[in-house]
Write a protein that holds these residues in place. Structure first.
Motif, PDB file in Angstrom:
ATOM      1  N   ARG A  46     -15.815 -24.768   0.212  1.00 35.29           N
ATOM      2  CA  ARG A  46     -17.261 -25.000   0.247  1.00 35.29           C
ATOM      3  C   ARG A  46     -17.737 -25.893  -0.892  1.00 35.29           C
ATOM      4  N   LYS A  47     -16.837 -26.130  -1.864  1.00 34.99           N
ATOM      5  CA  LYS A  47     -17.262 -26.875  -3.050  1.00 34.99           C
ATOM      6  C   LYS A  47     -16.479 -28.159  -3.285  1.00 34.99           C
ATOM      7  N   THR A  48     -15.224 -28.187  -2.875  1.00 37.19           N
ATOM      8  CA  THR A  48     -14.392 -29.327  -3.245  1.00 37.19           C
ATOM      9  C   THR A  48     -13.392 -29.648  -2.145  1.00 37.19           C
ATOM     10  N   THR A  49     -12.887 -30.863  -2.183  1.00 34.25           N
ATOM     11  CA  THR A  49     -11.795 -31.272  -1.283  1.00 34.25           C
ATOM     12  C   THR A  49     -10.661 -31.879  -2.105  1.00 34.25           C
ATOM     13  N   GLU A  50     -10.473 -31.360  -3.301  1.00 33.18           N
ATOM     14  CA  GLU A  50      -9.425 -31.884  -4.177  1.00 33.18           C
ATOM     15  C   GLU A  50      -8.048 -31.609  -3.586  1.00 33.18           C
ATOM     16  N   ASN A  51      -7.112 -32.470  -3.944  1.00 33.30           N
ATOM     17  CA  ASN A  51      -5.748 -32.347  -3.413  1.00 33.30           C
ATOM     18  C   ASN A  51      -5.113 -31.003  -3.774  1.00 33.30           C
ATOM     19  N   LYS A  52      -5.421 -30.486  -4.955  1.00 30.09           N
ATOM     20  CA  LYS A  52      -4.822 -29.231  -5.397  1.00 30.09           C
ATOM     21  C   LYS A  52      -5.143 -28.107  -4.424  1.00 30.09           C
ATOM     22  N   ASN A 106      -2.696 -25.918  -1.933  1.00 31.91           N
ATOM     23  CA  ASN A 106      -2.688 -24.454  -1.908  1.00 31.91           C
ATOM     24  C   ASN A 106      -2.886 -23.937  -0.487  1.00 31.91           C
ATOM     25  N   LEU A 107      -3.761 -24.602   0.271  1.00 32.34           N
ATOM     26  CA  LEU A 107      -3.977 -24.207   1.667  1.00 32.34           C
ATOM     27  C   LEU A 107      -2.702 -24.386   2.482  1.00 32.34           C
ATOM     28  N   ALA A 108      -2.010 -25.504   2.284  1.00 33.50           N
ATOM     29  CA  ALA A 108      -0.771 -25.760   3.020  1.00 33.50           C
ATOM     30  C   ALA A 108       0.294 -24.719   2.677  1.00 33.50           C
ATOM     31  N   ASP A 109       0.397 -24.356   1.393  1.00 30.39           N
ATOM     32  CA  ASP A 109       1.384 -23.350   0.975  1.00 30.39           C
ATOM     33  C   ASP A 109       1.061 -21.983   1.579  1.00 30.39           C
ATOM     34  N   THR A 110      -0.214 -21.619   1.581  1.00 33.53           N
ATOM     35  CA  THR A 110      -0.613 -20.321   2.133  1.00 33.53           C
ATOM     36  C   THR A 110      -0.375 -20.267   3.639  1.00 33.53           C
ATOM     37  N   GLU A 111      -0.677 -21.355   4.334  1.00 35.29           N
ATOM     38  CA  GLU A 111      -0.422 -21.406   5.786  1.00 35.29           C
ATOM     39  C   GLU A 111       1.071 -21.298   6.062  1.00 35.29           C
ATOM     40  N   ARG A 112       1.864 -21.930   5.225  1.00 34.98           N
ATOM     41  CA  ARG A 112       3.320 -21.871   5.384  1.00 34.98           C
ATOM     42  C   ARG A 112       3.827 -20.437   5.212  1.00 34.98           C
ATOM     43  N   ASP A 113       3.331 -19.736   4.190  1.00 30.88           N
ATOM     44  CA  ASP A 113       3.720 -18.344   3.983  1.00 30.88           C
ATOM     45  C   ASP A 113       3.307 -17.480   5.174  1.00 30.88           C
ATOM     46  N   MET A 114       2.114 -17.726   5.692  1.00 27.39           N
ATOM     47  CA  MET A 114       1.616 -16.925   6.797  1.00 27.39           C
ATOM     48  C   MET A 114       2.439 -17.148   8.064  1.00 27.39           C
ATOM     49  N   VAL A 115       2.911 -18.369   8.269  1.00 29.84           N
ATOM     50  CA  VAL A 115       3.760 -18.649   9.436  1.00 29.84           C
ATOM     51  C   VAL A 115       5.040 -17.824   9.356  1.00 29.84           C
ATOM     52  N   TYR A 116       5.667 -17.785   8.172  1.00 28.95           N
ATOM     53  CA  TYR A 116       6.883 -16.993   7.993  1.00 28.95           C
ATOM     54  C   TYR A 116       6.607 -15.509   8.272  1.00 28.95           C
ATOM     55  N   LEU A 117       5.522 -14.991   7.706  1.00 30.12           N
ATOM     56  CA  LEU A 117       5.211 -13.567   7.883  1.00 30.12           C
ATOM     57  C   LEU A 117       4.885 -13.250   9.338  1.00 30.12           C
ATOM     58  N   ASP A 118       4.152 -14.135   9.985  1.00 31.36           N
ATOM     59  CA  ASP A 118       3.771 -13.920  11.378  1.00 31.36           C
ATOM     60  C   ASP A 118       5.004 -13.828  12.266  1.00 31.36           C
ATOM     61  N   HIS A 119       5.878 -14.814  12.181  1.00 31.01           N
ATOM     62  CA  HIS A 119       7.061 -14.828  13.035  1.00 31.01           C
ATOM     63  C   HIS A 119       8.012 -13.681  12.691  1.00 31.01           C
ATOM     64  N   THR A 120       8.138 -13.366  11.396  1.00 23.36           N
ATOM     65  CA  THR A 120       9.023 -12.273  10.992  1.00 23.36           C
ATOM     66  C   THR A 120       8.532 -10.945  11.546  1.00 23.36           C
ATOM     67  N   LEU A 121       7.238 -10.684  11.421  1.00 18.87           N
ATOM     68  CA  LEU A 121       6.693  -9.412  11.898  1.00 18.87           C
ATOM     69  C   LEU A 121       6.737  -9.300  13.417  1.00 18.87           C
ATOM     70  N   ARG A 122       6.439 -10.398  14.114  1.00 19.26           N
ATOM     71  CA  ARG A 122       6.495 -10.353  15.577  1.00 19.26           C
ATOM     72  C   ARG A 122       7.916 -10.045  16.059  1.00 19.26           C
ATOM     73  N   ASP A 123       8.897 -10.689  15.440  1.00 25.78           N
ATOM     74  CA  ASP A 123      10.294 -10.436  15.795  1.00 25.78           C
ATOM     75  C   ASP A 123      10.689  -9.001  15.449  1.00 25.78           C
ATOM     76  N   GLN A 124      10.240  -8.557  14.282  1.00 25.73           N
ATOM     77  CA  GLN A 124      10.614  -7.234  13.802  1.00 25.73           C
ATOM     78  C   GLN A 124       9.967  -6.122  14.627  1.00 25.73           C
ATOM     79  N   ASN A 125       8.748  -6.364  15.097  1.00 29.07           N
ATOM     80  CA  ASN A 125       8.052  -5.333  15.881  1.00 29.07           C
ATOM     81  C   ASN A 125       8.820  -4.959  17.143  1.00 29.07           C
TER      82      ASN A 125
END
Length: 313
Positions: A161-167, A171-190
């Motif tokens: 809401r305040k900035t569009t800085e590269n940093k 951080n958004l790309a890293d968080t989305e990447r982590d969430m993809v791993y967790l999503d697929h891992t949990l779906r497979d594990q369930n």
């Protein structure tokens, strides 16, 4: 590394190679793995990918071994070390259990077994208890990890809401990447956990409806958290994109207005600069000053008009 335990009378104690009924294998020592495979005639592919985050969660019967109808059960645990990348935090845990022996394989840095014994030793009577409580703890680790990730998502939401800085975009790309791993891992594990919880023989020997309920509840809770957080990240990504478009629109409006403000005085000066004659002020000593002043005045009026103009209508 091999760790030998003896389970009896709601007590788990360290034992020797001659008296154990629970073997915990940690690390990736090829010689120890080879010894274990040969001793119990286990399939060669059991340890393939056993320390990779992409390991597949599974539940299967092992055939042609020296064990008494063994069942292999593999889950992926989430380490609490938040500084590591998600690939390093995902740790496969494998149980091979029969009626008289349990073999557990964990990564070298895993503390799952240690914490399991410390927290649930008095609740453990049989191997099914170990498997069930380990499953419960693994889902607890995911829920805790997702709660920590929610803080990152909230920070990203405020930053969007305040900035569009590269940093922040990184951080958004890293968080989305982590969430993809967790999503697929949990779906497979369930799917694997559901299969285990559907086995009547396992449930009869476990004989603990409250524990089964807790496992299923945390399983659903973790999956719902992943689904919600992935949607939130998509929303934040869209917000970043919209903010960038909005900033670009404002910049283009400013540049276009500035170009128009400069163009009007330039037009006036250009008209008085043609050589066809007939324009007033040609023979006047102050003609240049008048034309220059007129150009500035028109430029100011143009700037004032554009600043008050509502371009959204």
């Amino acid at each position: 590394m091999f760790q030998y335990y003896k389970m009896e009378d709601r007590k788990i104690s360290k034992s020797s190679e001659e008296e154990y009924n629970w073997l915990v294998v940690s690390g990736t020592d090829p010689e120890e793995q080879r010894h274990l495979l040969d001793k119990y005639q286990l399939p060669e592919d059991i340890f393939i990918g056993a320390n990779e985050p992409e390991e597949v969660s599974r539940l299967e019967y092992l055939r042609n071994t020296k064990l008494n109808h063994p069942i292999l059960y593999t889950l992926i645990d989430l380490s609490e070390v938040t500084q590591d990348r998600i690939e390093d935090r995902l740790e496969p845990v494998t149980f091979i259990y029969t009626k008289d022996l349990l073999i557990t394989y964990v990564s070298e840095q895993s503390n799952l077994i240690k914490r399991l014994i410390e927290k649930h030793e008095q609740d453990i009577q049989r191997y099914e208890d170990i498997v069930a409580y380990a499953t419960l703890m693994i889902y607890t680790h995911y829920i805790k990890g997702l709660q920590e990730m929610k803080k990152q998502i909230d920070d990203l939401d405020q930053a969007a809401r305040k900035t569009t800085e590269n940093k922040e975009l990184f951080n958004l790309a890293d968080t989305e990447r982590d969430m993809v791993y967790l999503d697929h891992t949990l779906r497979d594990q369930n799917h694997t956990v559901d299969r285990l919880m559907d086995r009547k023989e396992f449930l009869d020997r476990l004989d603990n409806e409250a524990l089964v309920y807790d496992i299923k509840l945390r399983q659903k809770f973790a999956m719902k958290m992943v689904t919600i957080y992935r949607d939130l990240l998509e929303t934040i990504g869209g917000l970043f994109s919209d903010m960038m478009d909005n900033n670009l629109n404002h910049l283009m409006k400013y540049l276009d207005s500035a170009a128009l403000v400069v163009a009007v005085p330039s037009l006036i000066a250009g008209l008085w600069g043609i050589n066809t004659g007939g324009l007033p002020g040609k023979d006047n000593a102050i003609g240049t000053i008048v034309v220059f002043g007129l150009a500035i005045l028109v430029g100011i009026l143009t700037a004032v008009y554009l600043s008050r103009k509502d371009f959204s209508k």
